[in-house]
Scaffold this motif. Structure first.
Motif, PDB file in Angstrom:
ATOM      1  N   ALA A   1      -9.834 -56.839  -4.533  1.00  0.00           N
ATOM      2  CA  ALA A   1      -9.501 -56.213  -3.257  1.00  0.00           C
ATOM      3  C   ALA A   1      -7.992 -56.069  -3.091  1.00  0.00           C
ATOM      4  O   ALA A   1      -7.246 -56.997  -3.388  1.00  0.00           O
ATOM      5  CB  ALA A   1     -10.079 -57.038  -2.114  1.00  0.00           C
ATOM      6  N   GLY A   2      -7.561 -54.909  -2.645  1.00  0.00           N
ATOM      7  CA  GLY A   2      -6.147 -54.659  -2.391  1.00  0.00           C
ATOM      8  C   GLY A   2      -5.345 -54.287  -3.621  1.00  0.00           C
ATOM      9  O   GLY A   2      -4.144 -54.062  -3.526  1.00  0.00           O
ATOM     10  N   ASN A   3      -6.010 -54.227  -4.789  1.00  0.00           N
ATOM     11  CA  ASN A   3      -5.305 -53.899  -6.034  1.00  0.00           C
ATOM     12  C   ASN A   3      -5.822 -52.588  -6.624  1.00  0.00           C
ATOM     13  O   ASN A   3      -7.006 -52.265  -6.501  1.00  0.00           O
ATOM     14  CB  ASN A   3      -5.514 -54.997  -7.078  1.00  0.00           C
ATOM     15  CG  ASN A   3      -4.963 -56.319  -6.624  1.00  0.00           C
ATOM     16  OD1 ASN A   3      -3.951 -56.395  -5.949  1.00  0.00           O
ATOM     17  ND2 ASN A   3      -5.648 -57.389  -6.985  1.00  0.00           N
TER      18      ASN A   3
ATOM     19  N   TYR B   1       3.690 -52.082  -5.960  1.00  0.00           N
ATOM     20  CA  TYR B   1       2.662 -52.583  -6.869  1.00  0.00           C
ATOM     21  C   TYR B   1       3.305 -53.202  -8.096  1.00  0.00           C
ATOM     22  O   TYR B   1       4.494 -53.020  -8.367  1.00  0.00           O
ATOM     23  CB  TYR B   1       1.684 -51.471  -7.271  1.00  0.00           C
ATOM     24  CG  TYR B   1       2.076 -50.713  -8.518  1.00  0.00           C
ATOM     25  CD1 TYR B   1       1.409 -50.930  -9.723  1.00  0.00           C
ATOM     26  CD2 TYR B   1       3.120 -49.803  -8.507  1.00  0.00           C
ATOM     27  CE1 TYR B   1       1.778 -50.242 -10.875  1.00  0.00           C
ATOM     28  CE2 TYR B   1       3.477 -49.113  -9.642  1.00  0.00           C
ATOM     29  CZ  TYR B   1       2.815 -49.330 -10.826  1.00  0.00           C
ATOM     30  OH  TYR B   1       3.174 -48.668 -11.961  1.00  0.00           O
ATOM     31  N   GLN B   2       2.476 -53.933  -8.830  1.00  0.00           N
ATOM     32  CA  GLN B   2       2.878 -54.494 -10.122  1.00  0.00           C
ATOM     33  C   GLN B   2       1.656 -54.461 -11.029  1.00  0.00           C
ATOM     34  O   GLN B   2       0.531 -54.675 -10.586  1.00  0.00           O
ATOM     35  CB  GLN B   2       3.361 -55.930  -9.959  1.00  0.00           C
ATOM     36  CG  GLN B   2       3.805 -56.567 -11.270  1.00  0.00           C
ATOM     37  CD  GLN B   2       4.396 -57.945 -11.052  1.00  0.00           C
ATOM     38  OE1 GLN B   2       5.207 -58.144 -10.161  1.00  0.00           O
ATOM     39  NE2 GLN B   2       3.985 -58.886 -11.871  1.00  0.00           N
TER      40      GLN B   2
ATOM     41  N   LYS C   1      -1.414 -56.066  -9.013  1.00  0.00           N
ATOM     42  CA  LYS C   1      -1.076 -56.608  -7.697  1.00  0.00           C
ATOM     43  C   LYS C   1      -0.691 -55.440  -6.803  1.00  0.00           C
ATOM     44  O   LYS C   1       0.325 -54.783  -7.030  1.00  0.00           O
ATOM     45  CB  LYS C   1       0.099 -57.586  -7.789  1.00  0.00           C
ATOM     46  CG  LYS C   1      -0.184 -58.826  -8.590  1.00  0.00           C
ATOM     47  CD  LYS C   1       1.053 -59.706  -8.677  1.00  0.00           C
ATOM     48  CE  LYS C   1       0.812 -60.876  -9.611  1.00  0.00           C
ATOM     49  NZ  LYS C   1       2.035 -61.591  -9.913  1.00  0.00           N
ATOM     50  N   GLY C   2      -1.527 -55.166  -5.795  1.00  0.00           N
ATOM     51  CA  GLY C   2      -1.208 -54.126  -4.822  1.00  0.00           C
ATOM     52  C   GLY C   2      -1.409 -52.709  -5.333  1.00  0.00           C
ATOM     53  O   GLY C   2      -2.103 -52.469  -6.307  1.00  0.00           O
TER      54      GLY C   2
ATOM     55  N   VAL D   1       6.902 -52.727 -12.475  1.00  0.00           N
ATOM     56  CA  VAL D   1       7.194 -53.137 -11.109  1.00  0.00           C
ATOM     57  C   VAL D   1       7.734 -51.909 -10.385  1.00  0.00           C
ATOM     58  O   VAL D   1       8.751 -51.350 -10.793  1.00  0.00           O
ATOM     59  CB  VAL D   1       8.247 -54.271 -11.074  1.00  0.00           C
ATOM     60  CG1 VAL D   1       8.558 -54.678  -9.640  1.00  0.00           C
ATOM     61  CG2 VAL D   1       7.770 -55.467 -11.886  1.00  0.00           C
ATOM     62  N   GLY D   2       7.006 -51.493  -9.351  1.00  0.00           N
ATOM     63  CA  GLY D   2       7.459 -50.281  -8.685  1.00  0.00           C
ATOM     64  C   GLY D   2       6.663 -49.938  -7.455  1.00  0.00           C
ATOM     65  O   GLY D   2       6.238 -50.817  -6.710  1.00  0.00           O
ATOM     66  N   GLU D   3       6.441 -48.636  -7.304  1.00  0.00           N
ATOM     67  CA  GLU D   3       5.796 -48.142  -6.106  1.00  0.00           C
ATOM     68  C   GLU D   3       4.944 -46.917  -6.418  1.00  0.00           C
ATOM     69  O   GLU D   3       5.171 -46.228  -7.410  1.00  0.00           O
ATOM     70  CB  GLU D   3       6.841 -47.796  -5.055  1.00  0.00           C
ATOM     71  CG  GLU D   3       7.889 -46.831  -5.551  1.00  0.00           C
ATOM     72  CD  GLU D   3       9.111 -46.752  -4.655  1.00  0.00           C
ATOM     73  OE1 GLU D   3       9.658 -45.642  -4.552  1.00  0.00           O
ATOM     74  OE2 GLU D   3       9.518 -47.773  -4.070  1.00  0.00           O
ATOM     75  N   ILE D   4       3.986 -46.699  -5.549  1.00  0.00           N
ATOM     76  CA  ILE D   4       3.128 -45.522  -5.639  1.00  0.00           C
ATOM     77  C   ILE D   4       3.215 -44.794  -4.308  1.00  0.00           C
ATOM     78  O   ILE D   4       3.144 -45.416  -3.240  1.00  0.00           O
ATOM     79  CB  ILE D   4       1.677 -45.920  -5.947  1.00  0.00           C
ATOM     80  CG1 ILE D   4       1.630 -46.565  -7.337  1.00  0.00           C
ATOM     81  CG2 ILE D   4       0.756 -44.696  -5.880  1.00  0.00           C
ATOM     82  CD1 ILE D   4       0.290 -47.063  -7.751  1.00  0.00           C
TER      83      ILE D   4
END
Length: 176
Positions: A113-115, A166-167, A144-145, A47-50
């Motif tokens: 889409a979106g992942n 994102y996850q 997710k994302g 669980v975090g960010e890019i």
């Protein structure tokens, strides 16, 4: 453990590791399936960010695009307890015990889409002794994302950075 060996187990002794190693592969694209002869050694949810940066497109001085900079995520076990972290570059998965692996991407496949795409990584030998020791492959699934922003990257915004949440599940595999 392969499906045949899992089926040989008595129902009362069926383990999560067995179920995971069979079903984790069943619905995935062939390109990101782990070769036979490997078993799940650990499963985590990242669980975090890019981070992405607005840069000039390669071979074009007038066009711009969002370019991947790197990830930063907490790796949790199935109960939600932090067991490690994921960061880069280079892409590095580190367990709380200090052991860590980097790897080489072997394949990606669309995940919706979106992942971010599904991913299969061949792990380099682990640094340190612990949870990452013996890891041979890492799969990124259940996404997710995380995709680059769809707009906002222009000549005027070159150098700007965007952080996207994102996850993903990271499944760690070791040789049988």
């Amino acid at each position: 453990m392969n499906a045949k060996n899992c089926l040989r187990l008595a129902t009362s002794t069926l383990t999560l590791a067995c179920v995971t190693s069979v079903f984790a592969q069943a619905d995935l694209p062939d390109s990101i399936k782990v070769p036979d002869g490997h078993k799940v050694s650990m499963q985590t949810t990242g669980v975090g960010e890019i981070t992405y940066e607005c840069k000039a497109k390669a071979n074009s001085a007038t066009e711009t695009e969002w370019v991947f900079v790197g990830p930063k995520a907490v790796l949790n076990d199935r109960s939600g307890k932090q067991v490690g972290s994921y960061f880069g570059p280079p892409a590095t998965w580190e367990a709380k015990d200090g052991s860590k692996v980097t790897g080489t991407q072997l394949a990606v496949a669309p995940s919706g889409a979106g992942n971010l795409p599904y991913q299969l990584v061949k792990a380099n030998p682990a640094e340190g002794k612990g949870a990452m020791t013996g890891v041979t492959y890492i799969q990124r699934v259940a996404l997710k994302g995380g995709v680059a922003p769809s707009s906002g990257c222009t000549q005027a915004s070159k150098g700007a950075k965007e952080v996207v949440k994102y996850q993903a599940d990271y499944i760690f595999w070791a040789s049988n």
